[in-house]
Design a protein around this motif. Structure first.
Motif, PDB file in Angstrom:
ATOM      1  N   TYR A   1       0.847  -1.188   0.000  1.00 48.81           N
ATOM      2  CA  TYR A   1       0.000   0.000   0.000  1.00 48.81           C
ATOM      3  C   TYR A   1       0.886   1.242   0.000  1.00 48.81           C
ATOM      4  O   TYR A   1       1.036   1.915   1.023  1.00 48.81           O
ATOM      5  N   PRO A   2       1.486   1.574  -1.135  1.00 42.56           N
ATOM      6  CA  PRO A   2       2.418   2.711  -1.152  1.00 42.56           C
ATOM      7  C   PRO A   2       1.759   4.047  -0.827  1.00 42.56           C
ATOM      8  O   PRO A   2       2.431   4.997  -0.441  1.00 42.56           O
ATOM      9  N   GLU A   3       0.433   4.125  -0.972  1.00 36.54           N
ATOM     10  CA  GLU A   3      -0.260   5.390  -0.743  1.00 36.54           C
ATOM     11  C   GLU A   3      -0.174   5.855   0.708  1.00 36.54           C
ATOM     12  O   GLU A   3      -0.206   7.059   0.982  1.00 36.54           O
ATOM     13  N   TYR A   4      -0.039   4.932   1.660  1.00 37.85           N
ATOM     14  CA  TYR A   4       0.010   5.354   3.063  1.00 37.85           C
ATOM     15  C   TYR A   4       1.279   6.141   3.365  1.00 37.85           C
ATOM     16  O   TYR A   4       1.228   7.235   3.927  1.00 37.85           O
ATOM     17  N   ALA A   5       2.420   5.575   3.033  1.00 42.13           N
ATOM     18  CA  ALA A   5       3.681   6.266   3.313  1.00 42.13           C
ATOM     19  C   ALA A   5       3.833   7.528   2.468  1.00 42.13           C
ATOM     20  O   ALA A   5       4.462   8.502   2.891  1.00 42.13           O
ATOM     21  N   ALA A   6       3.244   7.527   1.270  1.00 41.38           N
ATOM     22  CA  ALA A   6       3.411   8.660   0.351  1.00 41.38           C
ATOM     23  C   ALA A   6       2.415   9.768   0.580  1.00 41.38           C
ATOM     24  O   ALA A   6       2.704  10.942   0.286  1.00 41.38           O
ATOM     25  N   CYS A   7       1.233   9.444   1.109  1.00 47.29           N
ATOM     26  CA  CYS A   7       0.126  10.415   1.123  1.00 47.29           C
ATOM     27  C   CYS A   7      -0.551  10.609   2.477  1.00 47.29           C
ATOM     28  O   CYS A   7      -1.556  11.314   2.560  1.00 47.29           O
ATOM     29  N   LEU A   8      -0.028  10.018   3.535  1.00 47.22           N
ATOM     30  CA  LEU A   8      -0.617  10.182   4.868  1.00 47.22           C
ATOM     31  C   LEU A   8       0.277  11.106   5.690  1.00 47.22           C
ATOM     32  O   LEU A   8       1.424  10.785   5.959  1.00 47.22           O
ATOM     33  N   TRP A   9      -0.285  12.270   6.061  1.00 44.98           N
ATOM     34  CA  TRP A   9       0.501  13.252   6.819  1.00 44.98           C
ATOM     35  C   TRP A   9       0.809  12.728   8.208  1.00 44.98           C
ATOM     36  O   TRP A   9      -0.127  12.414   8.956  1.00 44.98           O
ATOM     37  N   PRO A  10       2.082  12.642   8.605  1.00 46.80           N
ATOM     38  CA  PRO A  10       2.403  12.155   9.968  1.00 46.80           C
ATOM     39  C   PRO A  10       2.103  13.216  11.017  1.00 46.80           C
ATOM     40  O   PRO A  10       1.833  14.363  10.709  1.00 46.80           O
TER      41      PRO A  10
END
Length: 446
Positions: A437-446
């Protein structure tokens, strides 16, 4: 009989010297501030709680509004349109979903140079937690500190107008008809890692807007109603400084922060670990586990098709991970206490103890917790988990990803996306196939 001075010493100088000694003694005895070693338990000046002591801090998560130079730089390069205002009223789901959706709204408003109405939140159905698109809305204080949000944007993006409500927009009575927009819909294909050219979104947006306004009319406000935007904006497109600070404009509501602080201090007292809550995480404390098997998860990711949705899979992986941080206890976050009881039984078979926030709150605190809505109760776990010695979750949970990505900022291992799990560092594990799920690391603001 008087005291005899040695020959050659004047009584006047002796009296002066004696007076000086008296002044010094009084200053030492009463006026001096002593700074005792912090590791001594009787040091009343220590700000660091000892084993078994409660923290003197009632709210360990009460951070000041952010004043970010990285955000200022992006906002400073933006051409602002005083007649354009975005709304953000379609954020649904739990804290992970809603947090990211609101942050995306703000980022698109910056791109367009638009003002922003304080966002609202769509409430989950309290009788059926899998029903999230109810259309029932409330203000953002349901989850977040509204004033912190406004003040953070005032400091970090001072050119952006913030409105408390739509009617508070200047000349609202003259506004054009509201225009709905899902932000990513105007760019066509969006890769899993988010918009491929986010810097072009502004020009695409203004070209799209021409279908509603052939000639821009700056004398009347244009109000664009943004639809839900979730995992489609590439958070590192403005640089790491922006990506890591931007989430700070959202702070969890105060009652949840206070209950999380109380949970942590009571947890430390019960299990005798150090509770320096000013630290980003607490070594040798607890292992935080997100048991994601509630009804909404079971329906969204059916266990027969999704191996990591199964209780048996999660419990096995979590209990195998537990010993690596030598935790005093396993702290479980779950919206289903029956599942927690099952997990506690499995853990007991391995001589491991399990606890939850309900075990560490009592009296008025427990009543305050139970009076919160289901998603609000999760905010307490969201904060507590940040402080654990170790953490584990499954890779289709934005709740768990938020925690793991935030904690990763303090990890030494930087190749955290290269396995053996979907995210692996010394502070967290997100279980799933690496790069799945590359979208989590790429698109989820920490």
């Amino acid at each position: 009989m008087g005291f005899l001075l040695p020959p050659g010493i004047s009584r006047r100088y002796a009296a002066l010297g004696a007076s000086t000694l008296v002044v010094i003694w009084l200053w030492v005895a009463f006026g001096r501030v002593y700074r005792l070693p912090e590791h001594i338990s009787w040091n009343v000046n220590s700000n660091r709680p000892q084993y078994g002591q409660s923290s003197p801090v009632p709210d360990a998560f009460d951070l000041a509004p952010i004043n970010s130079e990285s955000i200022k730089s992006v906002c400073g390069d933006t051409r602002w349109n005083e007649s354009l205002v975005f709304t953000c009223d379609e954020s649904v789901g739990g804290i992970g979903n809603i947090r990211n959706s609101i942050l995306n709204c703000v980022r698109y408003a910056i791109s367009a140079g638009a003002g922003l109405v304080v966002p609202s939140i769509v409430l989950r159905n309290s009788s059926d937690i899998s029903y999230i698109r109810t259309g029932v809305k409330t203000d953002m204080s349901f989850m977040f500190d509204t004033q912190h949000f406004i003040e953070s944007l005032r400091l970090s993006c001072p050119s952006m107008p913030i409105y408390n409500s739509i009617p508070s927009i200047p000349n609202y009575e003259k506004a054009h008809n509201h225009i709905p927009l899902i932000p990513e819909s105007i760019v066509g294909y969006v890769p899993k890692t988010g918009l491929s050219q986010p810097e072009e979104w502004r020009s695409t947006f203004y070209n799209w807007l021409l279908q509603y306004q052939d000639t821009p009319d700056t004398t009347r406000p244009t109000i664009v109603e943004l639809g839900r935007s979730y995992l489609q904006y590439p958070i590192y497109s403005d640089g790491e400084g922006f990506a890591l600070s931007f989430g700070g404009i959202l702070k969890i509501r105060s009652d949840a922060r206070r209950l999380a602080t109380k949970t942590l201090t009571n947890l430390a007292e019960t299990y005798s670990f150090d509770a320096d809550l000013s630290a980003p995480f607490l070594p040798n404390s607890f292992f935080g586990v997100h048991l994601r098997t509630e009804k909404d998860a079971a329906e969204g990711w059916p266990a027969p098709d999704w191996v990591y949705s199964r209780y048996d899979t999660q419990s096995k992986l979590y209990l195998e991970q537990a010993p690596r941080s030598s935790p005093a206890v396993i702290y479980v976050a779950s919206g289903d206490l029956n599942e927690v009881a099952k997990f506690a039984s499995d853990a007991a078979a391995r001589n491991m103890s399990v606890t939850t926030k309900f075990d560490h709150l009592s009296g008025q605190d427990l009543e305050d917790l139970t009076n919160l809505a289901w998603d609000q109760q999760a905010l307490v776990d969201f904060l507590v988990m940040m402080k654990g010695a170790d953490f584990a979750g499954i890779a289709h949970s934005s709740f768990a990803w938020n925690i793991a990505l935030k904690r990763h900022q303090y990890a030494q291992k930087k190749d955290h996306l290269d396995g053996p799990q979907m995210l692996s560092d010394e502070l967290s594990q997100m279980y799933g196939i690496p790069r799945g799920y590359p979208e989590y690391a790429a698109c989820l603001w920490p």
